[in-house]
Design a protein around this motif. Structure first.
Motif, mmCIF file in Angstrom:
data_model
loop_
_atom_site.group_PDB
_atom_site.id
_atom_site.type_symbol
_atom_site.label_atom_id
_atom_site.label_comp_id
_atom_site.label_asym_id
_atom_site.label_seq_id
_atom_site.Cartn_x
_atom_site.Cartn_y
_atom_site.Cartn_z
ATOM 1 N N ALA A 196 100.423 14.082 6.298
ATOM 2 C CA ALA A 196 100.654 12.648 6.453
ATOM 3 C C ALA A 196 100.494 12.226 7.917
ATOM 4 C CB ALA A 196 102.054 12.293 5.956
ATOM 5 N N LEU A 197 100.975 13.049 8.842
ATOM 6 C CA LEU A 197 100.820 12.745 10.267
ATOM 7 C C LEU A 197 99.353 12.667 10.655
ATOM 8 C CD1 LEU A 197 103.656 14.992 11.743
ATOM 9 C CD2 LEU A 197 103.488 12.509 11.992
ATOM 10 N N GLN A 198 98.553 13.554 10.086
ATOM 11 C CA GLN A 198 97.117 13.508 10.396
ATOM 12 C C GLN A 198 96.484 12.240 9.819
ATOM 13 O OE1 GLN A 198 94.135 13.784 8.424
ATOM 14 N NE2 GLN A 198 92.933 13.689 10.328
ATOM 15 N N ARG A 199 96.842 11.901 8.613
ATOM 16 C CA ARG A 199 96.270 10.705 7.974
ATOM 17 C C ARG A 199 96.674 9.437 8.724
ATOM 18 N NH1 ARG A 199 92.526 13.610 5.779
ATOM 19 N NH2 ARG A 199 92.945 14.470 3.705
ATOM 20 N N GLN A 200 97.813 9.490 9.405
ATOM 21 C CA GLN A 200 98.299 8.332 10.162
ATOM 22 C C GLN A 200 97.796 8.328 11.603
ATOM 23 O OE1 GLN A 200 102.504 8.886 9.638
ATOM 24 N NE2 GLN A 200 102.379 8.575 7.420
ATOM 25 N N GLY A 201 96.956 9.295 11.950
ATOM 26 C CA GLY A 201 96.359 9.332 13.276
ATOM 27 C C GLY A 201 97.201 10.014 14.335
ATOM 28 N N GLU A 202 98.285 10.661 13.916
ATOM 29 C CA GLU A 202 99.149 11.336 14.883
ATOM 30 C C GLU A 202 98.664 12.750 15.200
ATOM 31 O OE1 GLU A 202 101.333 9.830 16.509
ATOM 32 O OE2 GLU A 202 101.719 8.021 15.345
ATOM 33 N N LEU A 203 97.907 13.355 14.306
ATOM 34 C CA LEU A 203 97.300 14.661 14.521
ATOM 35 C C LEU A 203 95.795 14.531 14.351
ATOM 36 C CD1 LEU A 203 99.678 17.045 12.474
ATOM 37 C CD2 LEU A 203 99.762 16.531 14.921
ATOM 38 N N ALA A 204 95.064 15.313 15.115
ATOM 39 C CA ALA A 204 93.600 15.265 15.000
ATOM 40 C C ALA A 204 93.122 15.990 13.758
ATOM 41 C CB ALA A 204 92.966 15.890 16.248
ATOM 42 N N LEU A 205 93.843 17.045 13.360
ATOM 43 C CA LEU A 205 93.429 17.881 12.237
ATOM 44 C C LEU A 205 94.648 18.648 11.745
ATOM 45 C CD1 LEU A 205 90.610 18.697 10.908
ATOM 46 C CD2 LEU A 205 90.797 20.800 12.249
ATOM 47 N N TRP A 206 94.601 19.093 10.502
ATOM 48 C CA TRP A 206 95.642 19.943 9.959
ATOM 49 C C TRP A 206 95.043 20.831 8.862
ATOM 50 C CZ3 TRP A 206 100.167 21.776 11.253
ATOM 51 C CH2 TRP A 206 100.975 22.387 10.284
ATOM 52 N N ILE A 261 96.167 44.376 1.775
ATOM 53 C CA ILE A 261 96.797 43.636 0.684
ATOM 54 C C ILE A 261 95.943 42.422 0.345
ATOM 55 C CG2 ILE A 261 98.791 42.281 -0.043
ATOM 56 C CD1 ILE A 261 100.515 43.991 1.803
ATOM 57 N N GLU A 262 95.565 42.307 -0.897
ATOM 58 C CA GLU A 262 94.890 41.094 -1.378
ATOM 59 C C GLU A 262 95.903 40.285 -2.188
ATOM 60 O OE1 GLU A 262 91.382 39.516 -4.450
ATOM 61 O OE2 GLU A 262 91.671 41.674 -4.141
ATOM 62 N N ALA A 263 96.337 39.169 -1.636
ATOM 63 C CA ALA A 263 97.262 38.274 -2.320
ATOM 64 C C ALA A 263 96.449 37.170 -2.997
ATOM 65 C CB ALA A 263 98.258 37.677 -1.332
ATOM 66 N N VAL A 264 96.364 37.237 -4.306
ATOM 67 C CA VAL A 264 95.518 36.308 -5.060
ATOM 68 C C VAL A 264 96.266 34.998 -5.282
ATOM 69 C CG1 VAL A 264 94.174 35.959 -7.163
ATOM 70 C CG2 VAL A 264 94.380 38.256 -6.183
ATOM 71 N N SER A 265 95.795 33.951 -4.636
ATOM 72 C CA SER A 265 96.437 32.652 -4.706
ATOM 73 C C SER A 265 95.353 31.584 -4.903
ATOM 74 C CB SER A 265 97.242 32.404 -3.426
ATOM 75 O OG SER A 265 97.956 31.196 -3.494
ATOM 76 N N TYR A 266 95.654 30.373 -4.503
ATOM 77 C CA TYR A 266 94.678 29.285 -4.640
ATOM 78 C C TYR A 266 94.977 28.207 -3.608
ATOM 79 C CZ TYR A 266 91.415 26.045 -6.834
ATOM 80 O OH TYR A 266 90.349 25.217 -7.082
ATOM 81 N N ARG A 267 93.925 27.714 -2.993
ATOM 82 C CA ARG A 267 94.066 26.635 -2.017
ATOM 83 C C ARG A 267 94.069 25.302 -2.776
ATOM 84 N NH1 ARG A 267 88.961 25.827 0.938
ATOM 85 N NH2 ARG A 267 88.836 23.925 -0.288
ATOM 86 N N MET A 268 95.269 24.759 -2.986
ATOM 87 C CA MET A 268 95.392 23.530 -3.770
ATOM 88 C C MET A 268 94.846 22.312 -3.031
ATOM 89 S SD MET A 268 96.778 24.520 -6.619
ATOM 90 C CE MET A 268 97.429 23.042 -7.385
ATOM 91 N N GLY A 269 94.896 22.348 -1.720
ATOM 92 C CA GLY A 269 94.417 21.221 -0.930
ATOM 93 C C GLY A 269 93.040 21.482 -0.351
ATOM 94 N N PRO A 270 92.637 20.675 0.613
ATOM 95 C CA PRO A 270 91.341 20.884 1.264
ATOM 96 C C PRO A 270 91.402 22.020 2.267
ATOM 97 C CG PRO A 270 92.463 19.029 2.271
ATOM 98 C CD PRO A 270 93.323 19.456 1.117
ATOM 99 N N HIS A 271 90.234 22.473 2.709
ATOM 100 C CA HIS A 271 90.176 23.512 3.736
ATOM 101 C C HIS A 271 90.897 23.036 4.998
ATOM 102 C CE1 HIS A 271 88.631 26.761 6.215
ATOM 103 N NE2 HIS A 271 88.146 25.876 7.058
ATOM 104 N N THR A 272 90.589 21.848 5.433
ATOM 105 C CA THR A 272 91.346 21.123 6.454
ATOM 106 C C THR A 272 91.355 19.664 6.024
ATOM 107 O OG1 THR A 272 89.491 20.482 7.889
ATOM 108 C CG2 THR A 272 90.455 22.682 8.256
ATOM 109 N N THR A 273 92.060 18.846 6.779
ATOM 110 C CA THR A 273 92.099 17.431 6.446
ATOM 111 C C THR A 273 90.750 16.742 6.691
ATOM 112 O OG1 THR A 273 93.076 17.115 8.648
ATOM 113 C CG2 THR A 273 94.572 17.085 6.758
#
Length: 389
Positions: free
Chosen positions: A74-84, A269-281
């Motif tokens: 949310a901070l990134q979307r509001q312009g407070e962070l350049a990337l996340w 160790i291979e921890a099988v998961s999933y990236r629910m969001g984008p790679h970055t914002t």
């Protein structure tokens, strides 16, 4: 909950380590997506000390880390962070592994292990400092035994292997742990690190979070075998674990740490998961990802399954839920406040922390830059010149 609590000698540890090697490994799982605690003859041993109170604490960690991630996005979307770089959906892999470590173990992470950093006690403002563009680094690694995030894909595996060689030379039983994603396994740095780690049998754990997407490339394109099986080609034992199962991840990490402390060398160790969001914002995953895939993995959510387990045990009370929510909100508030009140860096701060000792070449550059700033009436440049005289 360190490996000291579970790292006892015996057939349970040795047999568990051996049986997880080989092609086509099944996922180690201790909590089903529905929240059912299932028994595993080899890995139950490694989490036998986890009490109901500690299970509630893990639930809090998972919830707080997700709240940090949502707030930073949310901070990134509001312009407070350049990337996340979001970690949504990968909380169990980070919490389960981080809470298995000892304080003297040293971590080398990628840019997505903000949950690990939280577990190591990194200041909340320091989590976002570099993403706001206010610093070239987030925190002092020596204070938390965790290096600042590595942006170059896979480079941290070499750093971890080198550090582990130092541990070996010192005769210590601490361990270096390095985190990276599935995409990093295609990088030369990772493969070179595993060559050295296997050759010298150093105490390092390669923790690969297989989140199925290296930006827009699916893991099936990168590897036609399980990623855990790649490690066996280097002579490194491997484990393949359900990365959305916090207990299974903790058990697998403890096995790997125990092996390293005993002089058994590296583990993958291979921890099988999933990236629910984008790679970055800055990424739009809807351009390359099937929404049905996202829906399937949402049913395996790491927080929901722990909540379901707690509910089955009669532990998910209104009091617990409110306490966890209050903690998550307080953490998010503290991080937001630290972010938006962070002072802008001074122009000459770029010269700080480049070298650990004075360096004449850098000092000369700083003097030239200060004179340049002073020519525009910049008070920072003028002050620097005055100080130099």
């Amino acid at each position: 909950m360190s490996t000291d609590e579970a790292g006892q000698s015996g057939a349970g540890s040795r047999n568990g380590a051996r049986s997880t090697q080989g092609a086509g490994q099944n996922l180690v799982q201790l909590i089903t997506p529905a929240g059912e605690r299932i028994s595993h003859p080899e890995f139950d041993f490694w989490v036998r000390d986890v009490t109901d109170e500690q299970l509630c604490s893990l639930y809090e960690d998972l919830t707080v880390i997700r709240r940090i991630d949502v707030e930073a996005t949310a901070l990134q979307r509001q312009g407070e962070l350049a990337l996340w770089p979001p970690l949504l959906g990968q909380e169990a892999a980070q919490v389960g592994s981080a809470r298995a470590l000892r304080e003297d173990d040293f971590i080398f992470s990628s840019y997505r292990e903000n949950g690990v950093a939280y577990c190591r006690g990194v200041d909340l403002t320091d989590l976002v400092r570099v993403w706001r563009g206010n610093a070239s680094s987030g925190w002092d690694p020596a204070t938390v035994n965790m290096a600042t995030p590595q942006i170059i894909i896979g480079a941290q595996t070499l750093h971890a292997t080198g550090y582990a060689m130092g541990i070996q030379n010192d005769g210590s039983d601490s361990v270096a742990v390095t985190y990276f994603g599935d995409g990093a396994t295609s990088e030369g740095d990772v493969n070179e690190a595993m060559v050295f780690a296997a050759s010298y049998q150093v105490p390092v754990v390669f923790f690969c979070t297989n989140n199925h997407w290296a930006i827009s490339e699916p893991v099936r394109l990168q590897s036609h075998i399980q990623l855990a099986d790649r490690a066996t080609g280097f002579g490194i034992p491997s484990l393949r674990v359900d990365g959305n199962d916090v207990l299974a991840v903790m058990a697998a990490t403890r096995v790997a740490l125990d092996r390293a402390r005993r002089g058994g060398g590296p583990t993958f160790i291979e921890a099988v998961s999933y990236r629910m969001g984008p790679h970055t914002t800055a990424d739009d995953p809807t351009r390359y990802r099937d929404p049905n895939e996202l829906e399937d993995w949402a049913a395996k959510d790491p927080i929901t399954r722990v909540a379901s387990l707690l509910d089955r045990k009669g532990l998910l009370t209104e009091e617990l839920e409110q306490r966890v929510k209050d903690k998550a909100d307080a953490v998010a508030k503290e991080m937001r406040s630290g972010c938006i009140t962070m002072p802008d860096p001074e122009p000459l701060d770029v010269f700080k922390h480049v070298y650990s000792t004075p360096h004449s070449w850098l000092d000369r550059q700083q003097d030239h830059y200060a004179r340049y700033l002073a020519s525009f009436g910049d008070p920072a440049g003028a002050a620097s010149q005055e100080g130099a005289r």
